[in-house]
Motif scaffolding. Structure first.
Motif, short mmCIF file in Angstrom:
data_model
loop_
_atom_site.label_atom_id
_atom_site.label_comp_id
_atom_site.label_asym_id
_atom_site.label_seq_id
_atom_site.Cartn_x
_atom_site.Cartn_y
_atom_site.Cartn_z
N ALA A 45 -16.02 70.95 30.44
CA ALA A 45 -14.66 70.39 30.85
C ALA A 45 -14.00 71.13 32.04
CB ALA A 45 -14.00 70.51 29.50
N THR A 46 -13.48 70.34 32.78
CA THR A 46 -12.82 71.25 33.86
C THR A 46 -11.28 71.34 33.47
OG1 THR A 46 -12.49 71.09 36.27
CG2 THR A 46 -12.20 69.05 35.61
N SER A 47 -10.86 72.19 34.20
CA SER A 47 -9.49 72.25 34.22
C SER A 47 -8.71 73.17 35.46
CB SER A 47 -8.79 73.25 33.04
OG SER A 47 -9.16 74.66 33.14
N SER A 227 -15.95 74.55 34.01
CA SER A 227 -16.07 74.44 35.45
C SER A 227 -14.99 73.79 36.31
CB SER A 227 -17.37 73.98 36.01
OG SER A 227 -18.48 74.54 35.66
N ALA A 228 -14.57 74.38 37.49
CA ALA A 228 -13.39 73.80 38.20
C ALA A 228 -13.98 73.98 39.60
CB ALA A 228 -11.96 74.45 38.00
N PRO A 229 -14.23 72.90 40.31
CA PRO A 229 -14.22 71.48 39.89
C PRO A 229 -15.67 71.33 39.29
CG PRO A 229 -14.84 71.39 42.20
CD PRO A 229 -14.48 72.98 41.80
N VAL A 230 -15.35 70.08 38.42
CA VAL A 230 -16.84 69.45 37.73
C VAL A 230 -17.40 68.87 38.76
CG1 VAL A 230 -17.67 67.72 36.21
CG2 VAL A 230 -15.85 69.18 35.40
N ALA A 231 -18.74 69.40 38.96
CA ALA A 231 -19.48 68.61 40.01
C ALA A 231 -20.92 69.06 39.96
CB ALA A 231 -18.96 69.08 41.42
N ASP A 232 -21.90 68.35 40.19
CA ASP A 232 -23.43 68.93 40.15
C ASP A 232 -23.48 70.15 40.68
OD1 ASP A 232 -23.62 66.42 38.94
OD2 ASP A 232 -24.99 65.46 40.48
N TRP A 233 -23.08 70.60 41.88
CA TRP A 233 -23.36 71.85 42.34
C TRP A 233 -22.29 72.96 41.60
CZ3 TRP A 233 -18.85 74.01 43.79
CH2 TRP A 233 -17.60 72.91 44.22
N ASN A 234 -21.70 72.60 40.63
CA ASN A 234 -20.79 73.77 39.97
C ASN A 234 -21.28 73.87 38.58
OD1 ASN A 234 -18.91 75.66 40.58
ND2 ASN A 234 -17.23 74.44 39.83
N THR A 235 -22.26 73.38 38.07
CA THR A 235 -22.55 73.61 36.52
C THR A 235 -22.97 74.70 36.36
OG1 THR A 235 -24.69 72.78 37.04
CG2 THR A 235 -22.98 70.94 36.45
N HIS A 236 -22.89 75.31 35.01
CA HIS A 236 -23.71 76.52 34.61
C HIS A 236 -25.20 76.47 35.08
CE1 HIS A 236 -20.47 76.50 31.18
NE2 HIS A 236 -20.15 77.14 32.16
N ALA A 237 -26.04 75.58 34.76
CA ALA A 237 -27.41 75.26 35.20
C ALA A 237 -27.80 75.62 36.58
CB ALA A 237 -27.92 73.95 34.70
N ALA A 238 -26.88 74.85 37.44
CA ALA A 238 -26.94 75.14 38.94
C ALA A 238 -26.66 76.56 39.40
CB ALA A 238 -25.83 74.24 39.82
N LEU A 239 -25.78 77.30 38.82
CA LEU A 239 -25.41 78.52 39.15
C LEU A 239 -26.29 79.82 38.29
CD1 LEU A 239 -21.60 77.81 39.32
CD2 LEU A 239 -23.22 78.67 41.01
N TYR A 240 -27.20 79.36 37.51
CA TYR A 240 -27.96 80.43 36.81
C TYR A 240 -29.00 81.04 37.61
CZ TYR A 240 -30.32 82.40 32.82
OH TYR A 240 -31.05 83.51 31.89
N PRO A 241 -29.07 82.35 37.71
CA PRO A 241 -30.02 82.80 38.46
C PRO A 241 -31.48 82.79 38.08
CG PRO A 241 -28.31 84.46 38.28
CD PRO A 241 -28.21 83.06 37.10
N GLY A 242 -31.90 82.58 36.75
CA GLY A 242 -33.06 82.50 36.24
C GLY A 242 -33.16 83.72 35.14
N ASP A 243 -34.03 83.30 34.13
CA ASP A 243 -34.37 84.26 33.10
C ASP A 243 -34.85 85.82 33.39
OD1 ASP A 243 -33.53 82.12 31.27
OD2 ASP A 243 -35.60 81.80 30.85
N LYS A 244 -35.55 85.74 34.64
CA LYS A 244 -36.01 87.08 34.95
C LYS A 244 -34.89 88.00 35.59
CE LYS A 244 -39.44 88.58 38.60
NZ LYS A 244 -40.28 88.34 39.65
N TYR A 245 -33.86 87.50 36.00
CA TYR A 245 -32.69 88.11 36.54
C TYR A 245 -31.57 88.17 35.62
CZ TYR A 245 -35.44 86.78 40.56
OH TYR A 245 -36.69 86.64 41.30
N VAL A 246 -31.64 88.02 34.51
CA VAL A 246 -30.39 88.10 33.38
C VAL A 246 -30.86 88.59 32.31
CG1 VAL A 246 -28.80 86.81 32.19
CG2 VAL A 246 -29.38 85.81 34.59
N ASP A 247 -30.19 89.68 31.66
CA ASP A 247 -30.39 90.20 30.62
C ASP A 247 -29.50 89.54 29.21
OD1 ASP A 247 -32.35 91.87 31.23
OD2 ASP A 247 -30.79 93.04 32.41
N TRP A 248 -28.14 89.19 29.61
CA TRP A 248 -27.14 88.93 28.83
C TRP A 248 -26.47 87.74 29.39
CZ3 TRP A 248 -25.85 90.49 23.88
CH2 TRP A 248 -26.29 91.93 23.47
N VAL A 249 -26.38 86.46 28.83
CA VAL A 249 -25.54 85.33 29.11
C VAL A 249 -24.24 85.45 28.68
CG1 VAL A 249 -25.10 82.92 28.90
CG2 VAL A 249 -27.31 83.87 29.68
#
Length: 351
Positions: A45-47, A227-249
């Motif tokens: 949801a956006t706000s 997300s603000a705004p709600v858009a395809d380019w601004n989702t969690h998935a689009a901004l996730y660097p990849g499992d190799k680069y993240v230890d904690w979400v």
């Protein structure tokens, strides 16, 4: 939350970067409808920049995903245990004095001590008031992606890596948090809607830290709950660097407008709990009188109890945020303090 307060050239307190006051200027009508993407898990949801709104979506009750049983990098995830800590800034007290007060009240030390730094600050080699068995969580402000992807900031990044390496213990690094909001200059919304630029920047930092041997750093990728705004380019998935680069979400979420914990944290949990341990990196609750704040703390503790991939919680424990009437500290009334102490002393929060 949006940054309306900042003192330059020193480590940032949460009152300088949180900007809860901006919420008051945002009409509830700004809330948008849910937008669902097949590759991004449950709806977001956006706000407005305040991030919460009076019209919060109701999440369904899907079957919980399988959860990780290990992970966390240098700061390991311990199944069944939650590291409970805080951003702690109390009026008229140093950080050490604030720690002493909380130890007296709760009978325990913080396990995560949350601190904030600007992009071009010298990152810490020591953290004031850090308990012996606690992990620092360094929230390090970002910058425009082009400053990083061009290589112009490589020396600054390497300096930061060398300084954090000298901390001499494992720590959590939360770089460019809430990148899916439009309130920070490092958000995709302020970088030409370029989610790929954020991912490239994150990976460049990760590479330079590796080259500098900063292997005590656990990487915390920490979006806002919506997300603000709600858009395809601004989702969690689009901004996730990849499992190799993240230890904690991580995830930021505040009970500002009667949001339940499931609304704030459920979507991130369902999207990532099968892959990474979850860290509630910012959380707090407003007081609406009576037992409202205490009851929300209890509800939050119950939610964490039911979600085994949660391995860390950093409360927003402060009364120094200017321009906002809510005093976020945990002891605003005896009932809230008692609810927090009960959570802190429970077996689930004994990590």
């Amino acid at each position: 939350m949006s940054p309306t307060h900042r003192a330059p050239r020193r480590s940032l307190s949460r009152r300088q970067v949180l900007g809860v006051a901006a919420l008051a200027a945002v009409p509830a009508a700004a809330v948008a409808a849910l937008k669902i993407r097949p590759d991004d898990g449950p709806a977001e949801a956006t706000s407005s920049p305040g991030r919460s709104a009076s019209q919060t979506p109701r999440a369904s009750a899907p079957t919980p995903p399988p959860v990780v049983t290990k992970g966390g990098g240098p700061v390991p995830f311990r199944p069944g245990k939650v590291m409970l800590g805080a951003y702690l800034d109390l009026s008229a007290r140093t950080r050490t004095q604030a720690q002493q007060l909380r130890r007296q009240q709760t009978g325990r030390d913080e396990r995560i001590l949350h601190v904030f730094y600007d992009w071009d600050d010298l990152l810490p080699r020591t953290v004031e008031g850090l308990p012996d068995h606690a992990f620092p969580m360094v929230s390090w402000r970002g910058t425009r992606y082009a400053d990083i992807t061009s290589g112009a900031a490589d020396d600054l990044i390497a300096r930061a890596a060398r300084r954090l390496k000298k901390v001499g213990r494992p720590l959590l690094l939360r770089w460019a948090w809430e990148m899916n909001g439009d309130w920070y200059p490092w958000g995709a919304a302020r970088n030409d809607k370029d989610a790929g630029g954020f991912v490239e920047s994150w990976r460049r930092l990760h590479r330079i830290f590796g080259e500098e041997g900063a292997d005590n750093v656990a990487w915390v990728w920490s979006p806002n709950w919506n997300s603000a705004p709600v858009a395809d380019w601004n989702t969690h998935a689009a901004l996730y660097p990849g499992d190799k680069y993240v230890d904690w979400v991580g995830v930021s979420g505040y009970n500002l407008h009667h949001e339940k914990p499931e609304t704030l944290f459920g979507p991130i949990y369902r999207s990532y709990a099968a892959r990474k341990p979850i860290l509630i990196s910012e959380v707090g609750a407003v007081d609406r009188g009576g037992r409202t704040k205490a009851d929300w703390i209890t509800l939050f503790a119950q939610w964490v109890e039911a979600h085994p991939a949660v391995g860390g919680v950093a409360w927003f424990d402060t009364d120094t945020h200017p321009g906002y009437t809510e005093k976020w500290r945990i002891d605003t009334d005896p009932q809230s303090l008692a609810a927090y102490v009960a959570m802190a002393k429970s077996a689930r929060f004994s990590g």
